[in-house]
Write an enzyme that holds these catalytic residues in place. Structure first.
Site, PDB file in Angstrom:
ATOM      1  N   PRO A 171       1.026  -1.496   0.118  1.00 51.93           N
ATOM      2  CA  PRO A 171       0.352  -0.194  -0.539  1.00 51.93           C
ATOM      3  C   PRO A 171       0.997   1.279   0.010  1.00 51.93           C
ATOM      4  CG  PRO A 171       0.605  -0.660   2.519  1.00 51.93           C
ATOM      5  CD  PRO A 171       1.031  -1.688   1.196  1.00 51.93           C
ATOM      6  N   GLY A 172       0.702   2.441  -0.633  1.00 50.94           N
ATOM      7  CA  GLY A 172       0.871   3.796  -0.755  1.00 50.94           C
ATOM      8  C   GLY A 172       0.004   4.436  -0.175  1.00 50.94           C
TER       9      GLY A 172
ATOM     10  N   CYS B 136       2.795  29.714 -15.627  1.00 49.20           N
ATOM     11  CA  CYS B 136       2.153  29.748 -17.238  1.00 49.20           C
ATOM     12  C   CYS B 136       1.259  28.991 -17.539  1.00 49.20           C
ATOM     13  CB  CYS B 136       3.134  30.847 -17.677  1.00 49.20           C
ATOM     14  SG  CYS B 136       4.009  31.998 -16.740  1.00 49.20           S
TER      15      CYS B 136
HETATM   16  C1  LIG Z   1       2.997   2.387  -7.356  1.00 46.92           C
HETATM   17  C2  LIG Z   1       2.388   1.045  -7.280  1.00 46.92           C
HETATM   18  C3  LIG Z   1       2.032   0.638  -5.530  1.00 46.92           C
HETATM   19  C4  LIG Z   1       1.741   1.790  -4.679  1.00 46.92           C
HETATM   20  O1  LIG Z   1       0.024   1.714  -5.284  1.00 46.92           O
HETATM   21  P1  LIG Z   1      -0.883   2.844  -4.325  1.00 46.92           P
HETATM   22  O2  LIG Z   1      -2.094   3.189  -5.166  1.00 46.92           O
HETATM   23  O3  LIG Z   1      -0.149   3.857  -3.560  1.00 46.92           O
HETATM   24  O4  LIG Z   1      -1.096   2.259  -3.608  1.00 46.92           O
HETATM   25  C5  LIG Z   1       1.941  -0.605  -5.271  1.00 46.92           C
HETATM   26  N1  LIG Z   1       2.715  -1.558  -5.921  1.00 46.92           N
HETATM   27  C6  LIG Z   1       3.662  -1.428  -7.202  1.00 46.92           C
HETATM   28  C7  LIG Z   1       4.051  -2.161  -8.161  1.00 46.92           C
HETATM   29  C8  LIG Z   1       3.661  -0.011  -7.726  1.00 46.92           C
HETATM   30  O5  LIG Z   1       4.366   0.314  -8.936  1.00 46.92           O
END
Ligand SMILES: *Cc1c(COP(=O)(O)O)cnc(C)c1O
Length: 449
Positions: free
Chosen positions: A297-298, A369
């Protein structure tokens, strides 16, 4: 009341936005608070534009995700997707919560190691890892390479043999499942650049088992970002489970299923992606596969934890139309609205504006711009005047990390709040630093007489 656009639900008002974001509150005297810290105090001290990140929110969300997995009786390794927000302080907080990392470059790998995340908790994803990046990851001894093509597998085999070590490899499979999200953040349908086509997965996995320098440990999937429903996850993971069964039927060991990231949040009025539903889907589709599970998760962790503070430079009146409110933040700071047409909540900082029930429709723009430098069109807000401050919400992920210095605008200051404490965690870039590393060749610098 909030503005009504034809065919759309009205935008949530200030009170609704704050109710859904527990670390933000409206103090009758100090105005908008982040945890226990008045945001006006941060803007006074650090200036604007300023990123503010809430440590308490990062911790709370990390814990809720882990608790959801435990409650479903799942042992899931959580690997934070570093690209969402790669600040050292963020990495320290998540490392302390037991998170590993999912990285997509050598820079991110070095960064998470600097933050003290052990290599044994690092997964390396991405369609194009350079030789130097592979060599670094092999030297560090990371836990897993997510390999995205047959070509990459062969290159990695060669690098590992040359380095005299073994790379643990999961094949990233493209399940051809539409995540139902914005096309620029959909990654798991046939025809985009990510992953190995589902039909080719088994043959390649078999080949990986015989390759020198490679230990094939399993499969990975990541189908996209800002996914709100468990349905696409379930569809993808059902295919993952099928692959695991087929591989084992052919006598190929599978130890790991990496289920990716992508869980979405509520920017406007969406129902936020639920970790409990995610855990339920994991359990249902992969719970009895006898593999170690991982997630990446990110956005779900970091986005709601961050805001971008900005000051109104001026109001530009438009005859017969909504005024333009020109902010001192711009698309070079927060690129998501211009990149993805993203909607970000906007909340004023001053107590009298937070209390105000009178609103007007306005366009909120930055000074860059480009017409795309627009944060909101026809947004209903209390009337904002020169010098008023606003917070752009949910900017903790894919915010500061995507900033550029376009238009020679220095990178904004970053501030961490943690309970009643606050600290600058990255000063505003000095204007001179914009060109400090630029050289003018000597044949240009000697002026004609
Ligand atoms: C970007 C990415 C994530 C995280 O995605 P989120 O939508 O931010 O949770 C996880 N795994 C991979 C391989 C990614 O490229």
């Amino acid at each position: 009341m909030s503005g009504v656009r034809p065919g759309f639900a009205p935008d949530p008002g200030v009170a609704e936005l704050l109710a859904a974001r527990p670390f933000l509150s409206a103090d009758p005297v100090a105005g908008l608070l982040a945890e226990g810290v008045p945001l006006n105090a941060i803007a006074d001290e650090a200036g604007t534009p300023a990123w503010v990140i809430s440590a308490g929110t990062l911790r709370a969300r990390a814990r809720r995700l882990k608790a959801a997995m435990s409650a479903a009786d799942l042992d899931v390794a959580a690997h934070y997707a570093v690209k969402a927000n790669d600040h050292q302080a963020v990495l320290h907080i998540l490392a302390a919560e037991g998170f590993g990392a999912d990285v997509v470059s050598g820079g991110e790998l070095a960064r998470v190691r600097a933050a003290g995340i052990p290599a044994a908790k690092v997964i390396f994803s991405g369609v194009g890892k350079t030789d130097a990046e592979m060599d670094l990851a092999l030297r560090e001894g990371i836990s897993q390479f997510n390999v995205e093509s047959a070509e990459e597998l062969d290159i990695l085999s060669g690098r590992a043999v040359a380095a005299g070590c073994e790379a643990r490899v999961a094949l990233r499979i493209n399940p051809d499942v539409d995540a139902g999200t914005h096309e620029k953040i959909t990654t798991g349908v046939a025809g985009n650049k990510f992953g190995i086509p589902f039909e080719e997965a088994l043959a390649l996995y078999r080949r990986a088992h015989g390759l020198a320098g490679i230990r094939a440990v399993g499969f990975a999937m990541h189908i996209g970002s800002q996914i709100l429903s468990p349905a696409p996850f379930r569809a993808a993971w059902a295919r993952l489970a099928m692959l695991i069964r087929e591989a084992r039927a052919q006598g190929l060991a599978v130890e790991v299923a990496d289920c990716g990231g992508g869980l979405g949040i509520s920017y406007r009025d969406e129902t936020e992606g639920s970790p409990e539903a995610l855990a339920g889907a994991l359990r249902r589709e992969l719970g009895d596969c006898g593999v170690r599970l991982a997630i990446e998760p990110g956005r779900w962790i970091a986005a709601p934890a961050g805001i971008l503070l900005s000051t109104v430079i001026l109001r530009k009146a438009v005859a017969g139309g909504a005024p333009f409110i020109v902010l001192d933040a711009a698309m070079n700071d927060l690129a998501r609205p211009s990149l993805y047409d993203a909607w970000h909540g906007l909340v004023p900082l001053a107590p009298h504006l937070l209390r105000s029930s009178v609103t007007e429709g306005a366009h909120l723009v930055g000074p860059v711009c480009e017409t795309g430098d627009t944060f909101a069109r026809d947004r209903r807000l209390p009337a904002l005047a020169r010098g008023d401050r606003v917070a752009l919400l949910d900017a903790g992920a894919y915010g500061s990390v995507m900033s550029s210095t376009y238009n020679s605008r220095p990178l904004a200051v970053q501030v961490l709040v943690d309970g009643d404490r606050r600290a600058v965690i990255r000063p505003r870039q000095a204007t001179e630093a914009l060109w400090a590393e630029e050289y003018v060749p000597e044949w240009l610098s000697s002026r004609p007489e």
